[in-house]
Design a protein around this motif. Sequence first.
Motif, PDB file in Angstrom:
ATOM      1  N   ILE A 118      32.574  39.114  41.442  1.00  0.00           N
ATOM      2  CA  ILE A 118      33.998  39.385  41.324  1.00  0.00           C
ATOM      3  C   ILE A 118      34.772  38.145  41.757  1.00  0.00           C
ATOM      4  O   ILE A 118      34.658  37.703  42.903  1.00  0.00           O
ATOM      5  CB  ILE A 118      34.423  40.586  42.198  1.00  0.00           C
ATOM      6  N   SER A 119      35.545  37.575  40.840  1.00  0.00           N
ATOM      7  CA  SER A 119      36.352  36.385  41.167  1.00  0.00           C
ATOM      8  C   SER A 119      37.722  36.501  40.511  1.00  0.00           C
ATOM      9  O   SER A 119      38.198  35.567  39.866  1.00  0.00           O
ATOM     10  CB  SER A 119      35.628  35.116  40.710  1.00  0.00           C
ATOM     11  N   PHE A 283      28.826  40.648  44.246  1.00  0.00           N
ATOM     12  CA  PHE A 283      29.246  39.532  45.079  1.00  0.00           C
ATOM     13  C   PHE A 283      30.719  39.223  44.794  1.00  0.00           C
ATOM     14  O   PHE A 283      31.234  39.527  43.719  1.00  0.00           O
ATOM     15  CB  PHE A 283      28.365  38.311  44.798  1.00  0.00           C
ATOM     16  N   ALA A 284      31.397  38.616  45.753  1.00  0.00           N
ATOM     17  CA  ALA A 284      32.814  38.292  45.591  1.00  0.00           C
ATOM     18  C   ALA A 284      33.059  36.856  46.029  1.00  0.00           C
ATOM     19  O   ALA A 284      32.482  36.385  47.015  1.00  0.00           O
ATOM     20  CB  ALA A 284      33.680  39.251  46.395  1.00  0.00           C
ATOM     21  N   ALA A 285      33.933  36.171  45.296  1.00  0.00           N
ATOM     22  CA  ALA A 285      34.200  34.764  45.588  1.00  0.00           C
ATOM     23  C   ALA A 285      35.650  34.422  45.283  1.00  0.00           C
ATOM     24  O   ALA A 285      36.259  34.990  44.371  1.00  0.00           O
ATOM     25  CB  ALA A 285      33.265  33.877  44.765  1.00  0.00           C
ATOM     26  N   GLY A 286      36.192  33.486  46.045  1.00  0.00           N
ATOM     27  CA  GLY A 286      37.545  33.002  45.794  1.00  0.00           C
ATOM     28  C   GLY A 286      38.606  33.839  46.478  1.00  0.00           C
ATOM     29  O   GLY A 286      38.350  34.570  47.440  1.00  0.00           O
ATOM     30  N   ASP A 287      39.829  33.771  45.955  1.00  0.00           N
ATOM     31  CA  ASP A 287      40.977  34.381  46.622  1.00  0.00           C
ATOM     32  C   ASP A 287      40.938  35.898  46.646  1.00  0.00           C
ATOM     33  O   ASP A 287      41.721  36.517  47.372  1.00  0.00           O
ATOM     34  CB  ASP A 287      42.269  33.914  45.952  1.00  0.00           C
ATOM     35  N   VAL A 288      40.058  36.514  45.881  1.00  0.00           N
ATOM     36  CA  VAL A 288      39.944  37.965  45.938  1.00  0.00           C
ATOM     37  C   VAL A 288      39.360  38.420  47.277  1.00  0.00           C
ATOM     38  O   VAL A 288      39.552  39.560  47.695  1.00  0.00           O
ATOM     39  CB  VAL A 288      39.077  38.495  44.762  1.00  0.00           C
TER      40      VAL A 288
END
Length: 318
Positions: A118-119, A283-288
């Motif tokens: 998720i990005s 998985f999650a990455a960045g501004d989220v």
Amino acid sequence: MTDLRNVIIVGSGPAGFTAAIYASRANLEPLMLEGEPRPEAPDLLPGGQLMLTTEVENYPGFPEGITGPDMMDLFRKQALRFGTEVLTYDVARAELEGPVKKLWTTDGKEHHAKAVIISTGASAKWLGLESETALRNRGVSACATCDGAFFRNKVVAVVGGGDTAMEEATFLTRFASKVLVIHRREELRASKIMQDRAKHNDKIEFVWNSEVVEVLDVEAGRVTGLRLKDTRSGDTRTIECGGLFLAIGHKPNTGFLEGQLDTDELGYVTVKGGTRTNIEGVFAAGDVSDKVYRQAITAAGMGCQAAIDAERWLETQE
């Protein structure tokens, strides 16, 4: 239903495209669902918030700086070069529990994957005023880069006190005759370099201890001024301006998840051990998931982590 993918990346931007580059080079053959361009929501452009940024001066490797859209074009080309497939659709809903993750895109198709990254980033916050909503795209904007050129030789206002507000105000001085920075307090949250840049710009004037309570004039169908309330005394007054730009923060774009992932009190996806969420294989990455740093380089770093985390997790599932 499409074929079962090793990994699907939801959202683009530095995090998404970096994850795509690493996943592609690991022969995971990722699919990216980068989102759709929305004229009514310019802060949700494919490519993320850098698509709204004029100059990126602090990303290593670009000593002369680079525009946000140009940088994202390079990210995209690199991901495509290594074999990432990109579809320009939003994810309408998702079912992430279980060994097969299911995602439905706005074109009506269903996509399956073993792992999901998720990005989707974060989007701009608004004041929540009826007059603000009525005059959105009629002088009210959250994107100076998109709309600044429409305000040549006009007085405009920027609401906010962080780096984004200072960047927006400084950019708007290219077009506006004067930029009023409206802030609830007497001190800015922005970094010292951004504060100094704004305070030394002759076109920028600060309006302290004030908040916007009404945008004028709805009947006229355009912005003619603002009604401000003094945060100390409660007194109100009216100032004239031809445009209003919001720079008061962001909210993570997680609506399509319908609460499936653990989040903090502000709605940012909670990660542990790198980029792992509470659901196995997601998985999650960045501004989220990052409300602290929110920089292009940290988002890219998280995208790299997410791809490696996904690759290693997939290996354990074989």
